[in-house]
Design a protein around this motif. Structure first.
Motif, PDB file in Angstrom:
ATOM      1  N   VAL A 175     -14.208  24.147  13.927  1.00 43.48           N
ATOM      2  CA  VAL A 175     -12.796  24.187  14.288  1.00 43.48           C
ATOM      3  C   VAL A 175     -12.375  22.762  14.642  1.00 43.48           C
ATOM      4  O   VAL A 175     -13.055  22.091  15.431  1.00 43.48           O
ATOM      5  CB  VAL A 175     -12.569  25.145  15.488  1.00 43.48           C
ATOM      6  N   PRO A 176     -11.281  22.280  14.061  1.00 46.08           N
ATOM      7  CA  PRO A 176     -10.838  20.915  14.361  1.00 46.08           C
ATOM      8  C   PRO A 176     -10.601  20.714  15.868  1.00 46.08           C
ATOM      9  O   PRO A 176     -10.156  21.607  16.569  1.00 46.08           O
ATOM     10  CB  PRO A 176      -9.523  20.782  13.589  1.00 46.08           C
ATOM     11  N   ALA A 177     -10.894  19.513  16.339  1.00 48.54           N
ATOM     12  CA  ALA A 177     -10.774  19.185  17.761  1.00 48.54           C
ATOM     13  C   ALA A 177      -9.364  19.421  18.293  1.00 48.54           C
ATOM     14  O   ALA A 177      -9.198  19.919  19.413  1.00 48.54           O
ATOM     15  CB  ALA A 177     -11.196  17.735  17.994  1.00 48.54           C
ATOM     16  N   ASP A 178      -8.343  19.068  17.504  1.00 44.72           N
ATOM     17  CA  ASP A 178      -6.965  19.275  17.969  1.00 44.72           C
ATOM     18  C   ASP A 178      -6.660  20.753  18.178  1.00 44.72           C
ATOM     19  O   ASP A 178      -5.937  21.125  19.105  1.00 44.72           O
ATOM     20  CB  ASP A 178      -5.953  18.675  16.989  1.00 44.72           C
ATOM     21  N   LEU A 179      -7.209  21.603  17.335  1.00 44.36           N
ATOM     22  CA  LEU A 179      -6.992  23.041  17.488  1.00 44.36           C
ATOM     23  C   LEU A 179      -7.692  23.551  18.748  1.00 44.36           C
ATOM     24  O   LEU A 179      -7.144  24.380  19.479  1.00 44.36           O
ATOM     25  CB  LEU A 179      -7.483  23.779  16.247  1.00 44.36           C
ATOM     26  N   LEU A 180      -8.878  23.049  19.021  1.00 46.08           N
ATOM     27  CA  LEU A 180      -9.569  23.414  20.261  1.00 46.08           C
ATOM     28  C   LEU A 180      -8.764  22.969  21.478  1.00 46.08           C
ATOM     29  O   LEU A 180      -8.654  23.701  22.464  1.00 46.08           O
ATOM     30  CB  LEU A 180     -10.963  22.798  20.297  1.00 46.08           C
ATOM     31  N   THR A 181      -8.193  21.774  21.414  1.00 47.93           N
ATOM     32  CA  THR A 181      -7.348  21.287  22.515  1.00 47.93           C
ATOM     33  C   THR A 181      -6.155  22.212  22.699  1.00 47.93           C
ATOM     34  O   THR A 181      -5.798  22.571  23.826  1.00 47.93           O
ATOM     35  CB  THR A 181      -6.873  19.853  22.238  1.00 47.93           C
TER      36      THR A 181
END
Length: 75
Positions: free
Chosen positions: A61-67
């Motif tokens: 999962v992309p880091a921005d989506l996790l954020t």
């Protein structure tokens, strides 16, 4: 989005701005459209949603989506 890196601070600011605009829109909604708007909120993440987002770190999962998931629980 126009941000180079999504951050929890940026998302908090975004949530406050969107909530303020949403409140203005909802105040006029029923008069303008003739029916109530229903539920419309931007909910900040709680401990449960942050824990769910943390479990996604093992996935691709992309880091921005996790954020995002760690900051915003529900739209």
């Amino acid at each position: 989005m126009t941000t180079p890196d999504l951050s929890a601070d940026w998302l908090t600011t975004w949530q406050h701005e969107i909530t303020a605009m949403l409140q203005q829109t909802l105040a006029r909604f029923e008069t303008a459209y003739g029916y109530p708007p229903g539920d419309n909120d931007v909910l900040v993440a709680d401990d449960q949603s942050r824990a769910t987002a943390a479990r996604l770190e093992d996935a691709t999962v992309p880091a921005d989506l996790l954020t995002f998931y760690s900051s915003i629980a529900e739209l």
